[in-house]
Design a protein around this motif. Sequence first.
Motif, PDB file in Angstrom:
ATOM      1  N   GLU A  87       0.618  -1.194  -0.305  1.00 61.93           N
ATOM      2  CA  GLU A  87       0.094  -0.036  -0.086  1.00 61.93           C
ATOM      3  C   GLU A  87       0.418   1.113   0.032  1.00 61.93           C
ATOM      4  O   GLU A  87       1.690   1.124   0.609  1.00 61.93           O
ATOM      5  CB  GLU A  87      -1.093   0.239   1.273  1.00 61.93           C
ATOM      6  CG  GLU A  87      -2.174  -0.991   0.907  1.00 61.93           C
ATOM      7  CD  GLU A  87      -2.825  -1.043   2.221  1.00 61.93           C
ATOM      8  OE1 GLU A  87      -2.937   0.239   3.167  1.00 61.93           O
ATOM      9  OE2 GLU A  87      -4.168  -1.654   2.822  1.00 61.93           O
ATOM     10  N   PRO A  88       0.348   2.654  -1.021  1.00 61.32           N
ATOM     11  CA  PRO A  88       0.984   3.609  -0.567  1.00 61.32           C
ATOM     12  C   PRO A  88       0.852   4.348   1.192  1.00 61.32           C
ATOM     13  O   PRO A  88      -0.092   3.601   1.195  1.00 61.32           O
ATOM     14  CB  PRO A  88       0.632   4.494  -1.553  1.00 61.32           C
ATOM     15  CG  PRO A  88      -0.937   3.524  -1.613  1.00 61.32           C
ATOM     16  CD  PRO A  88      -0.774   2.454  -1.478  1.00 61.32           C
ATOM     17  N   THR A  89       1.662   5.598   1.106  1.00 58.19           N
ATOM     18  CA  THR A  89       1.431   5.633   2.596  1.00 58.19           C
ATOM     19  C   THR A  89      -0.226   6.498   2.377  1.00 58.19           C
ATOM     20  O   THR A  89      -0.613   6.489   1.296  1.00 58.19           O
ATOM     21  CB  THR A  89       2.327   7.086   2.112  1.00 58.19           C
ATOM     22  OG1 THR A  89       2.491   8.036   1.077  1.00 58.19           O
ATOM     23  CG2 THR A  89       3.938   6.472   1.960  1.00 58.19           C
ATOM     24  N   SER A  90      -0.554   6.533   3.598  1.00 52.53           N
ATOM     25  CA  SER A  90      -1.976   7.433   3.453  1.00 52.53           C
ATOM     26  C   SER A  90      -1.852   8.375   3.694  1.00 52.53           C
ATOM     27  O   SER A  90      -0.318   8.644   3.574  1.00 52.53           O
ATOM     28  CB  SER A  90      -2.159   6.954   5.483  1.00 52.53           C
ATOM     29  OG  SER A  90      -1.547   7.771   5.843  1.00 52.53           O
ATOM     30  N   ALA A  91      -2.987   9.354   3.642  1.00 53.96           N
ATOM     31  CA  ALA A  91      -3.247  10.870   2.803  1.00 53.96           C
ATOM     32  C   ALA A  91      -4.369  11.173   3.553  1.00 53.96           C
ATOM     33  O   ALA A  91      -5.372  10.486   3.633  1.00 53.96           O
ATOM     34  CB  ALA A  91      -3.124  10.631   1.805  1.00 53.96           C
TER      35      ALA A  91
END
Length: 691
Positions: free
Chosen positions: A564-568
């Motif tokens: 998963e990419p970083t949270s935003a």
Amino acid sequence: MQGHYMSAAAKMWASTHNDTLAGKMSAVVDALHACQQQAANGGTGYLSAFPAEFFDRFEAIQPVWAPYYTIHKIMQGLLDQYTVAGNGKALEMVVAMAGYFGDRVRNVVQRHSIERHWTSLNEETGGMNDVLYQLYAITNDQRHLVLAHLFDKPCFLGLLAVQADSLSDFHANTHIPVVVGGQMRYEVTGDPLYKDIATFFLDAVNSSHSYATGGTSVSEFWYNPKRLAQTLSTENEESCTTYNMLKVSRHLFRWTKEIAYADYYERALINGVLSIQRGRDPGVMIYMLPQGPGRSKAVSYHGWGTQYDSFWCCYGTGIESFSKLGDSIYFEEKGSKPALYVVQYIPSTFNWKSAGLTVTQQVKPLSSSDQNLEVSLSISAKTNGQYTTVNVRIPSWTSENGAKATLNGNDLQLASPGTFLSVTKQWVSGDQLTLQLPINLRTEAIKDDRPEYASLQAVLFGPFLLAGLTTGDWDAAPAAAISDWITPVPSSYNSQLVTLTQESGGSIFVLSTANTTSLTMQPRPVGGGTDAAVHATFRVIPQGSSPKKTRKRRHLTNGTSTTEPTSAMIEPFRLPGMAITNSLTVSGDKSSASLFNVVPGLDGVPGSVSLELGTRPGCFLVTAGAKVQVGCHSGGEAQGFLKAASFARAEPLRRYHPISFAAKGARRGFLLEPLFTLRDEFYTVYFNLGD
């Protein structure tokens, strides 16, 4: 419209010497000349798109709309074709028209009275006195001087002569051209009274009747002085009035060299003239420039310009205004010691023939992060000529702190704001004069002296009026320092913008904040420049990663392993500082904002994404028709759920203008951009800065 076209074409040709344009405007003059020679007119000199019977009504004080207004436009267009484009036939036509209308006015005065003629002037007559004074300056025919004076409208100019601000309830665009005509009377006769009249008039309008744009009028009329707070609406600032006010200020600057008039010209040009073109749409102008909270240029455009043929007059002033954007950048002072005045900061080249110099002005494009406006003047000399002076305006909106001027890299002593920097030398090729002018944010109160409206303020960045994107909320949250509640939007934020789309039934829908406080799905707007595009653009703000939020997981549709990419956080474009919450509403409380994990789309389509709530793993933002809600994935849902939870990541429908700021509001954030950049977005130019 035809008269404005002739004026616009002549001025554009003077800038470009375009052969195609030269042929078109010459053909127009020839066609009008043929009309003027028609036997039906008896060779009298009459030229108009309507019958002479309209003037019978005008002289009998019977209802008829402004026949002299249109005659003025035709005469001015023809005169510009002569003075600017060198068409001798056009001058003959203007002289013939002046003869015809001179006879008509003389007959009214002789058969009735001068009072009868003055009464007829209560109908809009445009700048008849102006064009006739110009004609007299060419012909020296006393009949033209007398006829010009008969259109001076003493009942209006007389009030200004005794310095009475009685503008209230006067139709603005009927009377501004009369003042311009009075200025021409001063030019051709030297009568100082008319100089004083124009000086008082512009001071009265600027001090009591103008908006932060530099424009004036509400529903075409002047309102009570210093009572503008209750006039803010869609019907503000008729575009024709700004066009004519620029003429007033231009004359006054030429006579006095006072910086205040040049500053006014800059304000009205940038915020009044440029703003009547809807974004970058060529040739699409608006009639009124709305000033009320939550208004849009689209309302003015569709509400007036497409319904009433008579308002093509304002499209006429529009095309003429955009044909002379180079007007008033440079002023030349002739004589034994030539001098040049650089008055506006507009990239351009000026051939200073009398001094044998070419001056090229370059202006570094501004962004909201800039603290200075940077201007450079490069000199090219044909020969080593005489000593001449170049004067450069130091605008009143700048400050001495941080200002800098150099000549060929050597520091100069910079003049104070509101004056000219003067450099006298024997200029040679390669000389370069540069300016670094601090540019800052400031607020400016609306012109209303009632204490209850003292909190209504506009926000400006140097000469640029900033409009907040909003459908009506105008309560700001000011702090002691303006930099504490208004901050620049970095250009890097553009890379974080996105529009999220879904396809359904062959149509494209976008995730939107059109319901203001919650998310919804709306049909995809045709393009940018609309309020729908603003609502359908979001900023995805990375919040960093952590061991708890970055983990290997099986892709929910194809079984592949992804990280998963970083949270935003997800911030609506129009609401800086605010974010989508766990309940899918918009909040300015960062503690209630949800962190979304932007993961590969559950539908397995390459490039699609799904938005997983950071606080509820396995729960996603999903759509159900126009409704947007939270749905949790258990692994056995039908393909419909996976599709409803997946979005195509499209190019953003809207991007930040280089001059963009985020402002804190009492209940929401505001995105501020220069008014002239907007097309159909809803905006406000005055904010309530009260407690």
